[in-house]
Scaffold this motif. Structure first.
Motif, PDB file in Angstrom:
ATOM      1  N   ALA A 361       0.810  -1.217   0.000  1.00 26.75           N
ATOM      2  CA  ALA A 361       0.000   0.000   0.000  1.00 26.75           C
ATOM      3  C   ALA A 361       0.844   1.268   0.000  1.00 26.75           C
ATOM      4  CB  ALA A 361      -0.938  -0.004   1.212  1.00 26.75           C
ATOM      5  N   ILE A 362       2.001   1.249   0.670  1.00 26.62           N
ATOM      6  CA  ILE A 362       2.790   2.488   0.785  1.00 26.62           C
ATOM      7  C   ILE A 362       3.923   2.567  -0.237  1.00 26.62           C
ATOM      8  CG2 ILE A 362       2.272   2.626   3.245  1.00 26.62           C
ATOM      9  CD1 ILE A 362       5.233   1.895   3.782  1.00 26.62           C
ATOM     10  N   ALA A 363       4.093   1.515  -1.049  1.00 25.10           N
ATOM     11  CA  ALA A 363       5.217   1.491  -1.988  1.00 25.10           C
ATOM     12  C   ALA A 363       5.199   2.696  -2.926  1.00 25.10           C
ATOM     13  CB  ALA A 363       5.206   0.189  -2.792  1.00 25.10           C
ATOM     14  N   GLY A 364       4.010   3.069  -3.400  1.00 18.92           N
ATOM     15  CA  GLY A 364       3.912   4.215  -4.304  1.00 18.92           C
ATOM     16  C   GLY A 364       4.303   5.523  -3.641  1.00 18.92           C
ATOM     17  N   ASP A 365       3.844   5.718  -2.410  1.00 16.23           N
ATOM     18  CA  ASP A 365       4.193   6.932  -1.682  1.00 16.23           C
ATOM     19  C   ASP A 365       5.681   6.964  -1.330  1.00 16.23           C
ATOM     20  OD1 ASP A 365       1.562   7.767  -1.774  1.00 16.23           O
ATOM     21  OD2 ASP A 365       1.066   6.960   0.201  1.00 16.23           O
ATOM     22  N   PHE A 366       6.233   5.801  -1.000  1.00 11.15           N
ATOM     23  CA  PHE A 366       7.668   5.703  -0.721  1.00 11.15           C
ATOM     24  C   PHE A 366       8.461   6.168  -1.928  1.00 11.15           C
ATOM     25  CE2 PHE A 366      11.434   2.735  -0.783  1.00 11.15           C
ATOM     26  CZ  PHE A 366      12.129   3.307   0.263  1.00 11.15           C
ATOM     27  N   ARG A 367       8.119   5.662  -3.089  1.00  7.30           N
ATOM     28  CA  ARG A 367       8.821   6.044  -4.315  1.00  7.30           C
ATOM     29  C   ARG A 367       8.612   7.532  -4.621  1.00  7.30           C
ATOM     30  NH1 ARG A 367      10.919   3.913  -9.135  1.00  7.30           N
ATOM     31  NH2 ARG A 367      11.574   5.724 -10.345  1.00  7.30           N
ATOM     32  N   ALA A 368       7.398   8.006  -4.460  1.00  6.34           N
ATOM     33  CA  ALA A 368       7.099   9.402  -4.799  1.00  6.34           C
ATOM     34  C   ALA A 368       7.892  10.376  -3.934  1.00  6.34           C
ATOM     35  CB  ALA A 368       5.595   9.661  -4.651  1.00  6.34           C
ATOM     36  N   ALA A 369       8.107  10.013  -2.676  1.00  8.20           N
ATOM     37  CA  ALA A 369       8.852  10.900  -1.779  1.00  8.20           C
ATOM     38  C   ALA A 369      10.274  11.121  -2.274  1.00  8.20           C
ATOM     39  CB  ALA A 369       8.863  10.319  -0.366  1.00  8.20           C
ATOM     40  N   PHE A 370      10.890  10.094  -2.812  1.00  7.79           N
ATOM     41  CA  PHE A 370      12.270  10.214  -3.282  1.00  7.79           C
ATOM     42  C   PHE A 370      12.340  10.811  -4.686  1.00  7.79           C
ATOM     43  CE2 PHE A 370      12.477   7.390   0.255  1.00  7.79           C
ATOM     44  CZ  PHE A 370      13.664   7.743   0.876  1.00  7.79           C
ATOM     45  N   ASP A 371      11.352  10.522  -5.512  1.00  9.67           N
ATOM     46  CA  ASP A 371      11.293  11.195  -6.803  1.00  9.67           C
ATOM     47  C   ASP A 371      11.266  12.710  -6.606  1.00  9.67           C
ATOM     48  OD1 ASP A 371      11.350   8.900  -8.343  1.00  9.67           O
ATOM     49  OD2 ASP A 371       9.161   8.763  -8.536  1.00  9.67           O
ATOM     50  N   ALA A 372      10.448  13.145  -5.629  1.00  6.12           N
ATOM     51  CA  ALA A 372      10.329  14.579  -5.376  1.00  6.12           C
ATOM     52  C   ALA A 372      11.581  15.162  -4.743  1.00  6.12           C
ATOM     53  CB  ALA A 372       9.113  14.839  -4.480  1.00  6.12           C
ATOM     54  N   ALA A 373      12.180  14.420  -3.811  1.00 10.17           N
ATOM     55  CA  ALA A 373      13.304  14.969  -3.045  1.00 10.17           C
ATOM     56  C   ALA A 373      14.620  14.945  -3.805  1.00 10.17           C
ATOM     57  CB  ALA A 373      13.461  14.201  -1.733  1.00 10.17           C
ATOM     58  N   ILE A 374      14.896  13.854  -4.548  1.00 10.97           N
ATOM     59  CA  ILE A 374      16.226  13.718  -5.161  1.00 10.97           C
ATOM     60  C   ILE A 374      16.181  13.498  -6.668  1.00 10.97           C
ATOM     61  CG2 ILE A 374      17.198  12.799  -3.024  1.00 10.97           C
ATOM     62  CD1 ILE A 374      17.154  10.008  -4.314  1.00 10.97           C
ATOM     63  N   GLY A 375      14.984  13.390  -7.235  1.00 12.42           N
ATOM     64  CA  GLY A 375      14.876  13.091  -8.665  1.00 12.42           C
ATOM     65  C   GLY A 375      15.570  14.106  -9.548  1.00 12.42           C
ATOM     66  N   GLY A 376      15.668  15.350  -9.078  1.00 12.03           N
ATOM     67  CA  GLY A 376      16.296  16.397  -9.878  1.00 12.03           C
ATOM     68  C   GLY A 376      17.740  16.680  -9.523  1.00 12.03           C
ATOM     69  N   CYS A 377      18.308  15.928  -8.601  1.00 12.52           N
ATOM     70  CA  CYS A 377      19.693  16.177  -8.184  1.00 12.52           C
ATOM     71  C   CYS A 377      20.653  15.903  -9.345  1.00 12.52           C
ATOM     72  CB  CYS A 377      20.060  15.300  -6.988  1.00 12.52           C
ATOM     73  SG  CYS A 377      19.224  15.765  -5.454  1.00 12.52           S
ATOM     74  N   ALA A 378      21.681  16.697  -9.430  1.00 13.98           N
ATOM     75  CA  ALA A 378      22.590  16.673 -10.580  1.00 13.98           C
ATOM     76  C   ALA A 378      23.276  15.334 -10.770  1.00 13.98           C
ATOM     77  CB  ALA A 378      23.629  17.776 -10.439  1.00 13.98           C
ATOM     78  N   ILE A 379      23.535  14.609  -9.700  1.00 16.61           N
ATOM     79  CA  ILE A 379      24.279  13.349  -9.823  1.00 16.61           C
ATOM     80  C   ILE A 379      23.388  12.117  -9.682  1.00 16.61           C
ATOM     81  CG2 ILE A 379      26.449  14.406  -9.068  1.00 16.61           C
ATOM     82  CD1 ILE A 379      26.061  12.967  -6.356  1.00 16.61           C
ATOM     83  N   VAL A 380      22.079  12.288  -9.665  1.00 19.08           N
ATOM     84  CA  VAL A 380      21.159  11.150  -9.599  1.00 19.08           C
ATOM     85  C   VAL A 380      20.748  10.780 -11.019  1.00 19.08           C
ATOM     86  CG1 VAL A 380      18.893  10.330  -8.839  1.00 19.08           C
ATOM     87  CG2 VAL A 380      20.334  11.649  -7.278  1.00 19.08           C
ATOM     88  N   GLY A 381      21.216   9.614 -11.465  1.00 18.30           N
ATOM     89  CA  GLY A 381      20.891   9.173 -12.812  1.00 18.30           C
ATOM     90  C   GLY A 381      19.564   8.455 -12.901  1.00 18.30           C
ATOM     91  N   GLU A 382      19.287   7.594 -11.923  1.00 22.04           N
ATOM     92  CA  GLU A 382      18.043   6.840 -11.940  1.00 22.04           C
ATOM     93  C   GLU A 382      17.672   6.424 -10.526  1.00 22.04           C
ATOM     94  OE1 GLU A 382      16.052   3.475 -14.708  1.00 22.04           O
ATOM     95  OE2 GLU A 382      17.819   2.769 -13.631  1.00 22.04           O
TER      96      GLU A 382
END
Length: 471
Positions: A361-382
């Motif tokens: 149930a929380i897997a989607g929210d877990f992923r979304a939290a990190f997409d938002a927090a680090i998805g745009g970081c310069a050294i995060v590829g995937e």
């Protein structure tokens, strides 16, 4: 994070004693001597406190294992009660004990219906060793003693003993030890981020077909009459947190069926709910003959592994026993009653609190939290995830996927920086990947704190890399 004061531990004395007495696994001796150990003394829920009083959120659940969280009184009470009643006895020569019998029944009720028996050890490494010997014994009993080779995948992690370390595909596990032994072979790991584009596989299904064909070619080259098994994690853990591409295990299964090769599912990390199902192999479309588990079986409270034996292999073992043959394999602590009691209490918590369903149930929210927090970081590829498993691949350039030099030790630097921000994550060996696998009881607030702490750590290290001219 809160700083705890008034602790009764002398951190400096413990660190000094550690330097002079404790030989740590997977630790550079020079680093330990120079930097000292991080000494843990207390934990509850998803939080752990070191000897200096600093509190961390354990975003790695130890080593992928403390699934129900720390400080579970039910497990501690079960351990204490069993250790008073029957702390230990062996299970050789047909001797048994109540907790191991009850646990075996329970595990078979949770496992795929094709599983027939459970064999116990103490770790994921010995579970893999047991699987190797079961495959060899199975084929010897069938009159095919030459059918001994076992195929694994590059960068897979199956353990560090001589046999399981041979199955592992991580270079540092092989270096300086003279392994892999000659029974082990390796094919490519399923890496959609780096490998699939190189192979010009434009869909996941095409990539799965490519990898299955690679396996087919290896079996043909080795000789199908010499290949016993293929061992794979449903979702690769230490090898990069790599979920399989669509159709992967279905294509792999076709090849295995063609050549009479048994499938071994290494669920040491994924078993007991980590990906949101009791066993990830079923969700991934695997039809394993053996399932290997450990870690989450007791949530790490005591060491215990369980190997599930499927119909096809068990029926051969039963038939072979009629002429007096014995599977001469086992360990002093196979079926350890106190460890089994811990596992029963742990599984009861998981069921009672619906933690497997909660992970889903929380897997989607877990992923979304990190997409938002680090998805745009310069050294995060995937960012890759499955349930409460996540891998963050770090790169020098997001557009080209260019790697940082190995000497930068980027994953380790980010993990160290995260500690300063009160979060424990893992830098995976021989890679630039950060892994996260928090306890199943992690809260929404704690997920946000982990994401923020990791972002701050990545930003700290990004600034360092810029100053060093590496990005």
């Amino acid at each position: 994070m809160n700083e705890h004061v008034g602790q009764e531990f002398d951190n400096a004395a413990l660190v000094s004693s550690d330097r002079g007495s404790f030989f740590h696994p997977f630790t550079a001796i020079a680093d330990q001597q120079a930097n000292g150990a991080l000494v843990m003394v207390e934990a509850k829920g998803s939080r752990i406190i070191d000897a200096s009083g600093k509190e961390f959120i354990d975003a790695a659940a130890g080593l992928w294992c403390v699934n129900v969280g720390y400080g579970r009184r039910e497990i501690s009470d079960a351990i204490a009660a069993q250790s008073q009643k029957l702390p230990y006895f062996h299970s050789f020569n047909g001797i048994s004990n109540e907790p191991s019998i009850r646990l075996s029944e329970k595990l078979l009720s949770l496992a795929p219906k094709s599983m027939r028996r459970v064999f116990y050890g103490s770790s994921g490494s010995d579970a893999n060793d047991t699987a190797v010997k079961m495959l060899w014994y199975y084929n010897i009993c069938r009159g095919k003693p030459e059918k001994r080779k076992i195929i694994s995948r590059d960068y897979a992690y199956h353990g560090v003993s001589v046999a399981s370390g041979s199955l592992s595909g991580i270079p540092m596990v092989h270096q300086n030890f003279g392994i892999p032994l000659d029974f082990a072979r390796h094919v490519s790991r399923p890496d959609l981020y780096r490998d699939a584009p190189l192979r010009q596989c434009h869909t996941e299904e095409a990539y799965s077909a490519y990898l299955a064909n690679e396996l087919d070619q290896m079996i043909r080259a080795e000789g199908a009459d010499t290949v016993a098994g293929f061992v794979a994690e449903p979702v690769m853990g230490t090898g990069g947190v790599l979920p399989p591409p669509r159709g992967y295990f279905q294509e792999i299964q076709k090849v295995l069926n063609l050549y009479d090769v048994r499938l071994v599912a290494d669920e040491v990390i994924t078993g007991y709910g980590r990906t949101g199902t009791w066993f990830a192999s079923e969700a991934c479309g695997m039809k394993p003959d053996l399932i290997l588990t450990a870690k989450g079986l007791t949530s790490g409270y005591l060491p215990l592994s369980a190997v599930f034996v499927g119909d096809q292999i068990w029926s051969v073992f039963e038939e072979a026993s009629k002429d007096g043959r014995v599977f001469a394999h086992g360990f002093t602590y196979s079926g350890h009653p106190t460890c089994a009691a811990a596992a029963l209490a742990n599984l009861e918590i998981i069921e009672r609190e619906g933690l497997v369903e909660h992970v889903a149930a929380i897997a989607g929210d877990f992923r979304a939290a990190f997409d938002a927090a680090i998805g745009g970081c310069a050294i995060v590829g995937e960012i890759r995830s499955a349930g409460l498993m996540m891998g963050v691949e770090l790169v020098a350039d997001r557009d080209t996927k260019a790697k940082l030099p190995a000497t930068a030790k980027i994953a380790g630097r980010v993990a160290t920086a995260a500690r300063r921000h009160g979060v424990l994550v893992r830098g995976l060996p021989n890679s630039d990947i950060i892994a996260l696998s928090p306890p199943f009881i992690v809260t929404e607030e704690e997920i946000a704190l982990i994401a923020t702490g990791l972002r701050n750590a990545i930003e700290d290290v990004t600034q360092e890399l810029r100053s060093e001219g590496l990005i």
